[in-house]
Enzyme design. Sequence first.
Site, PDB file in Angstrom:
ATOM      1  N   HIS A  73       0.833  -1.197   0.000  1.00  0.00           N
ATOM      2  CA  HIS A  73       0.000   0.000   0.000  1.00  0.00           C
ATOM      3  C   HIS A  73       0.869   1.248   0.000  1.00  0.00           C
ATOM      4  O   HIS A  73       1.845   1.345   0.746  1.00  0.00           O
ATOM      5  CB  HIS A  73      -0.895   0.014   1.254  1.00  0.00           C
ATOM      6  CG  HIS A  73      -1.736   1.243   1.375  1.00  0.00           C
ATOM      7  ND1 HIS A  73      -1.608   2.127   2.418  1.00  0.00           N
ATOM      8  CD2 HIS A  73      -2.721   1.748   0.576  1.00  0.00           C
ATOM      9  CE1 HIS A  73      -2.479   3.112   2.278  1.00  0.00           C
ATOM     10  NE2 HIS A  73      -3.164   2.910   1.163  1.00  0.00           N
ATOM     11  N   SER A  74       0.537   2.206  -0.861  1.00  0.00           N
ATOM     12  CA  SER A  74       1.098   3.547  -0.838  1.00  0.00           C
ATOM     13  C   SER A  74       2.632   3.512  -0.903  1.00  0.00           C
ATOM     14  O   SER A  74       3.194   2.906  -1.815  1.00  0.00           O
ATOM     15  CB  SER A  74       0.582   4.278   0.414  1.00  0.00           C
ATOM     16  OG  SER A  74       0.794   5.660   0.328  1.00  0.00           O
ATOM     17  N   TYR A  75       3.330   4.152   0.064  1.00  0.00           N
ATOM     18  CA  TYR A  75       4.792   4.092   0.075  1.00  0.00           C
ATOM     19  C   TYR A  75       5.306   2.660   0.056  1.00  0.00           C
ATOM     20  O   TYR A  75       6.377   2.374  -0.513  1.00  0.00           O
ATOM     21  CB  TYR A  75       5.340   4.821   1.314  1.00  0.00           C
ATOM     22  CG  TYR A  75       6.728   4.352   1.686  1.00  0.00           C
ATOM     23  CD1 TYR A  75       7.835   4.751   0.947  1.00  0.00           C
ATOM     24  CD2 TYR A  75       6.927   3.463   2.750  1.00  0.00           C
ATOM     25  CE1 TYR A  75       9.110   4.278   1.257  1.00  0.00           C
ATOM     26  CE2 TYR A  75       8.192   2.997   3.072  1.00  0.00           C
ATOM     27  CZ  TYR A  75       9.282   3.410   2.314  1.00  0.00           C
ATOM     28  OH  TYR A  75      10.543   2.932   2.618  1.00  0.00           O
ATOM     29  N   GLY A  77       4.781   0.348  -1.727  1.00  0.00           N
ATOM     30  CA  GLY A  77       5.108  -0.113  -3.056  1.00  0.00           C
ATOM     31  C   GLY A  77       6.579   0.061  -3.410  1.00  0.00           C
ATOM     32  O   GLY A  77       7.110  -0.677  -4.257  1.00  0.00           O
ATOM     33  N   HIS A 203      -7.993   6.616   0.037  1.00  0.00           N
ATOM     34  CA  HIS A 203      -6.675   5.997   0.044  1.00  0.00           C
ATOM     35  C   HIS A 203      -6.603   4.760   0.935  1.00  0.00           C
ATOM     36  O   HIS A 203      -5.621   4.031   0.871  1.00  0.00           O
ATOM     37  CB  HIS A 203      -5.671   7.051   0.546  1.00  0.00           C
ATOM     38  CG  HIS A 203      -4.233   6.690   0.388  1.00  0.00           C
ATOM     39  ND1 HIS A 203      -3.644   6.451  -0.834  1.00  0.00           N
ATOM     40  CD2 HIS A 203      -3.240   6.551   1.310  1.00  0.00           C
ATOM     41  CE1 HIS A 203      -2.366   6.186  -0.669  1.00  0.00           C
ATOM     42  NE2 HIS A 203      -2.096   6.231   0.616  1.00  0.00           N
TER      43      HIS A 203
END
Length: 225
Positions: A73-75, A77, A203
């Site tokens: 998820h998000s960062y 990745g 998000h």
Amino acid sequence: MTEPKNLVLVHGAWHGPWCWEPLRPELAGRGWTVSTVDLPSTSGDPAAGMHADARAVEAHLAAIDGPVTLLAHSYGGVPATEAAAPNVRALVYLAAHVLKAGESLVSPLGGPWFPPETEFVPGADPLEALYHDVPADLAREAVARLRPQSAKAFTEELTREAWRDTPSALIVCDDDRAMPEPLMKRAVAEGLTDVVRHLPGSHSPFLTRPAELAALLDDVVAALS
């Protein structure tokens, strides 16, 4: 015999494994064996950057016997892209940064614009940026559990692109107020992942629509197979 359905979850900046709690029973009900990684860059150590996070992901993956689906998820990745191991059969980016070798999280956005020793806290209004459609009590609880994030995690550059060698998918959240839209559009336009799917909402779909997210993950993995 059917191969085990191992799923490893990698959280984003400021978060921890706690953020997956509403999602885990939905995944278990679909036959997934779920484990989580706690990234060192949210541990309070400003010296722990993206590469330390990637090593934590690598160590976790190496301890699993059998094929793995990696969901970031998000960062998250970014270290997932750096760390994906030979047993990773599918890489799923959930509202996540899909970067190229030589890039850091902030370099496509013109950064860094801060000292390297900075320790970030969430922005002025994390309720609006991260959880605007999360039920109020759950959103306040999530904000209370956020942790400082080392800036080093945002500036260390990727040395590999796991999405080139591993079947990968991007899940775009259609009312995401945290992910920079140009990065999502670039990932889609340049085909940085093999499959693109959409979810409505913010998000943080692991908090707002865990059952829908679990179902979509099954669809994505089937498409990648």
